[in-house]
Design a protein around this motif. Structure first.
Motif, PDB file in Angstrom:
ATOM      1  N   PRO A   1       1.020  -1.427  -0.494  1.00 60.19           N
ATOM      2  CA  PRO A   1      -0.441   0.151   0.320  1.00 60.19           C
ATOM      3  C   PRO A   1       0.915   1.853  -0.110  1.00 60.19           C
ATOM      4  N   LYS A   2       0.566   2.084  -0.194  1.00 64.85           N
ATOM      5  CA  LYS A   2       0.967   3.276  -0.432  1.00 64.85           C
ATOM      6  C   LYS A   2       1.137   3.914   0.949  1.00 64.85           C
TER       7      LYS A   2
ATOM      8  N   ASP B   1       4.280   8.561  -1.408  1.00 61.40           N
ATOM      9  CA  ASP B   1       3.520   9.039  -2.491  1.00 61.40           C
ATOM     10  C   ASP B   1       3.399   7.587  -3.486  1.00 61.40           C
ATOM     11  N   TYR B   2       3.148   6.629  -3.606  1.00 65.46           N
ATOM     12  CA  TYR B   2       3.461   5.455  -3.989  1.00 65.46           C
ATOM     13  C   TYR B   2       2.924   4.447  -3.626  1.00 65.46           C
ATOM     14  N   SER B   3       2.558   3.750  -4.341  1.00 64.14           N
ATOM     15  CA  SER B   3       1.971   1.554  -3.662  1.00 64.14           C
ATOM     16  C   SER B   3       3.279   1.183  -4.790  1.00 64.14           C
TER      17      SER B   3
ATOM     18  N   LEU C   1      -3.809  -2.836  -7.275  1.00 62.88           N
ATOM     19  CA  LEU C   1      -3.424  -1.722  -6.449  1.00 62.88           C
ATOM     20  C   LEU C   1      -4.046  -0.660  -7.205  1.00 62.88           C
ATOM     21  N   ARG C   2      -4.523  -0.509  -8.334  1.00 68.63           N
ATOM     22  CA  ARG C   2      -5.860   0.726  -9.168  1.00 68.63           C
ATOM     23  C   ARG C   2      -6.416   0.136  -8.613  1.00 68.63           C
TER      24      ARG C   2
ATOM     25  N   GLN D   1      -7.752  -0.296  -5.647  1.00 68.84           N
ATOM     26  CA  GLN D   1      -7.705   0.156  -4.066  1.00 68.84           C
ATOM     27  C   GLN D   1      -7.416   1.180  -4.413  1.00 68.84           C
ATOM     28  N   TYR D   2      -6.257   2.318  -4.821  1.00 68.79           N
ATOM     29  CA  TYR D   2      -6.025   3.569  -4.816  1.00 68.79           C
ATOM     30  C   TYR D   2      -5.908   3.923  -6.563  1.00 68.79           C
TER      31      TYR D   2
ATOM     32  N   THR E   1      -5.779   6.576  -7.419  1.00 67.55           N
ATOM     33  CA  THR E   1      -4.867   7.855  -8.350  1.00 67.55           C
ATOM     34  C   THR E   1      -3.942   7.657  -8.077  1.00 67.55           C
ATOM     35  N   VAL E   2      -2.865   6.426  -7.549  1.00 62.58           N
ATOM     36  CA  VAL E   2      -1.471   7.049  -6.845  1.00 62.58           C
ATOM     37  C   VAL E   2      -0.527   5.434  -7.670  1.00 62.58           C
TER      38      VAL E   2
END
Length: 153
Positions: free
Chosen positions: A65-66, A72-74, A102-103, A105-106, A108-109
């Motif tokens: 996770p981020k 600032d990143y996963s 990952l997309r 869950q996050y 925009t990360v």
């Protein structure tokens, strides 16, 4: 038929955990002849993407996770295809599923990876671009890569 599973650490069965640790040791420690600290206290905070065929673990990634490794990143780590499953282009599906998870869950990360340098073209084919010079990690040349059009650090 391949059985894909994404499992948070606390829901891994003992057999799944054993399979993951064994495959990671088989590849990263034995095959690559690289003694390193695989148990780095990150697994507990991650989800684990596993592919089983005939009840054997053949592919794996750790979904980070981020904010755990990068502010600032996963991240995607411990990318593995077992020796018996190589040559089937399974790595592309493994990365596509990792990115999608990952997309979800996050959304925009950006996703950052620390890749072994000799795999740079493989990761580029799934959308990552190099954002660092080569550095040594456990005496293996690595580079940092970022997914697609996200800005570099």
């Amino acid at each position: 038929m391949i059985d894909w599973q994404i499992v948070p650490f606390e829901q891994l069965t003992l057999n799944q955990l054993y399979d993951v640790m064994k495959l990671r040791q088989d590849i990263f420690v034995v095959e690559q002849n690289c003694p390193y600290h695989d148990l780095d206290n990150l697994d507990q905070q991650c989800e684990h993407l596993m592919a089983f065929e005939d009840d054997q673990l053949i592919a794996y990634t750790r979904l980070i996770p981020k904010g755990i490794v990068h502010q600032d990143y996963s991240a995607i780590g411990r990318v593995i295809i077992s020796q018996k499953a190589r040559g089937r282009k399974l790595g592309y599906e493994l990365m596509e599923r990792s990115i999608a998870a990952l997309r979800a869950q996050y959304p925009t990360v950006a996703i950052k990876i620390g890749a072994q340098q000799h795999l740079e073209n493989y990761y580029a084919k799934v959308g990552f671009r190099t954002i660092s010079d080569m550095y040594l990690e456990d005496d293996i040349p690595h580079i940092d890569m970022l997914l697609d059009d996200q800005p570099a650090e």
